[in-house]
Enzyme design. Structure first.
Site, PDB file in Angstrom:
ATOM      1  N   PHE A 147      -3.798   0.436  -0.100  1.00  0.00           N
ATOM      2  CA  PHE A 147      -3.191  -0.760  -0.067  1.00  0.00           C
ATOM      3  C   PHE A 147      -4.260  -1.694  -0.714  1.00  0.00           C
ATOM      4  O   PHE A 147      -3.814  -3.014  -1.513  1.00  0.00           O
ATOM      5  CB  PHE A 147      -2.919  -1.382   1.026  1.00  0.00           C
ATOM      6  CG  PHE A 147      -4.061  -1.551   2.394  1.00  0.00           C
ATOM      7  CD1 PHE A 147      -5.276  -2.460   2.116  1.00  0.00           C
ATOM      8  CD2 PHE A 147      -3.986  -0.415   3.381  1.00  0.00           C
ATOM      9  CE1 PHE A 147      -6.044  -2.350   3.137  1.00  0.00           C
ATOM     10  CE2 PHE A 147      -4.946  -0.950   4.363  1.00  0.00           C
ATOM     11  CZ  PHE A 147      -5.949  -1.433   4.305  1.00  0.00           C
ATOM     12  N   SER A 148      -5.438  -0.866  -0.904  1.00  0.00           N
ATOM     13  CA  SER A 148      -6.348  -1.467  -1.376  1.00  0.00           C
ATOM     14  C   SER A 148      -6.466  -1.829  -2.051  1.00  0.00           C
ATOM     15  O   SER A 148      -6.500  -1.266  -3.640  1.00  0.00           O
ATOM     16  CB  SER A 148      -7.724  -1.412  -0.612  1.00  0.00           C
ATOM     17  OG  SER A 148      -9.214  -1.613  -1.229  1.00  0.00           O
TER      18      SER A 148
END
Length: 227
Positions: A22-23
């Protein structure tokens, strides 16, 4: 702050990327590696379980941030530093991060723009939503994002990519973070047509799917928290 640390190693293997999909910064590294045709070992760091604060991880990266790269005894954190390192070591040419000083300075400027403005606001907003229960963006956050979008739209006025007509690691950093922001605060196509076109061009890159997976995860976990 970009940091490089060196440890002894008796054999070489594929670089290890400590990460979470998700980063945005992690996804910029995945885009760089994919563009280079470089295989990475993925080691998921579960931030919710505070795995980034374990003794072993802190020995690698005292700042306990992701992404962190471990490559044959060399440890680097900060996605911009990682991407520059990967191109320098594994790139067949310098097109993604030119050696020409003027061209490289332009790429560096755009990456500082990403870290100092675009990602700064993304981190500020995401932390507020996820950890402080905020349901909507503040006026200051909206103003900051509009400011960033205006500059990025100007950068793209006369070129296909953020530094010219060739994609670079500056694009990868901004693609990862702007596509994430686009979920939270969509880019107004009528005002920022250059960004809208650039996002479409980005989706046409043959390795763009490595960004899409993390975006889907971010959308599923963070977007529902916003009212």
């Amino acid at each position: 702050m970009a940091v490089i640390r060196c440890f002894s190693s008796s054999f070489a293997m594929a670089p290890i990327l400590y990460m979470q999909h998700f980063s945005g910064p992690v996804r910029s590294v995945l885009l760089t590696a994919a563009a280079l045709g470089l295989k990475l070992q993925h080691k998921i760091v579960d931030l919710s379980k505070q795995e980034h604060l374990t003794e072993n991880f802190l020995k690698l990266n005292p700042q306990h941030t992701i992404p962190t790269l471990e490559d044959d005894g060399v440890v680097i954190w900060d996605s911009h530093a990682i991407n520059a390192y990967l191109v320098a070591k594994y790139g067949k040419d310098d097109s993604l991060y030119p050696k020409d000083l003027a061209k490289r300075a332009m790429v560096d400027q755009r990456m500082h723009f990403d870290s100092g403005l675009i990602f700064s606001w993304l981190r500020n907003i995401a932390r507020g939503v996820k950890y402080k229960g905020r349901k909507a963006l503040t006026e200051d956050q909206i103003e900051g994002l509009e400011h960033g979008y205006e500059h990025l739209n100007t950068f793209l006025k006369d070129s296909k990519w953020v530094t010219g007509n060739a994609v670079t690691i500056a694009d990868f950093s901004l693609i990862a973070n702007v596509t994430t922001l686009n979920i939270i605060y969509p880019v107004d196509k009528s005002r920022y047509g250059n960004i809208s076109r650039w996002l479409k061009d980005s989706e046409a890159l043959p390795y763009y799917d490595v960004n899409r997976e993390g975006l889907d995860h971010f959308k599923a976990t963070v977007k529902p928290l916003l009212s």
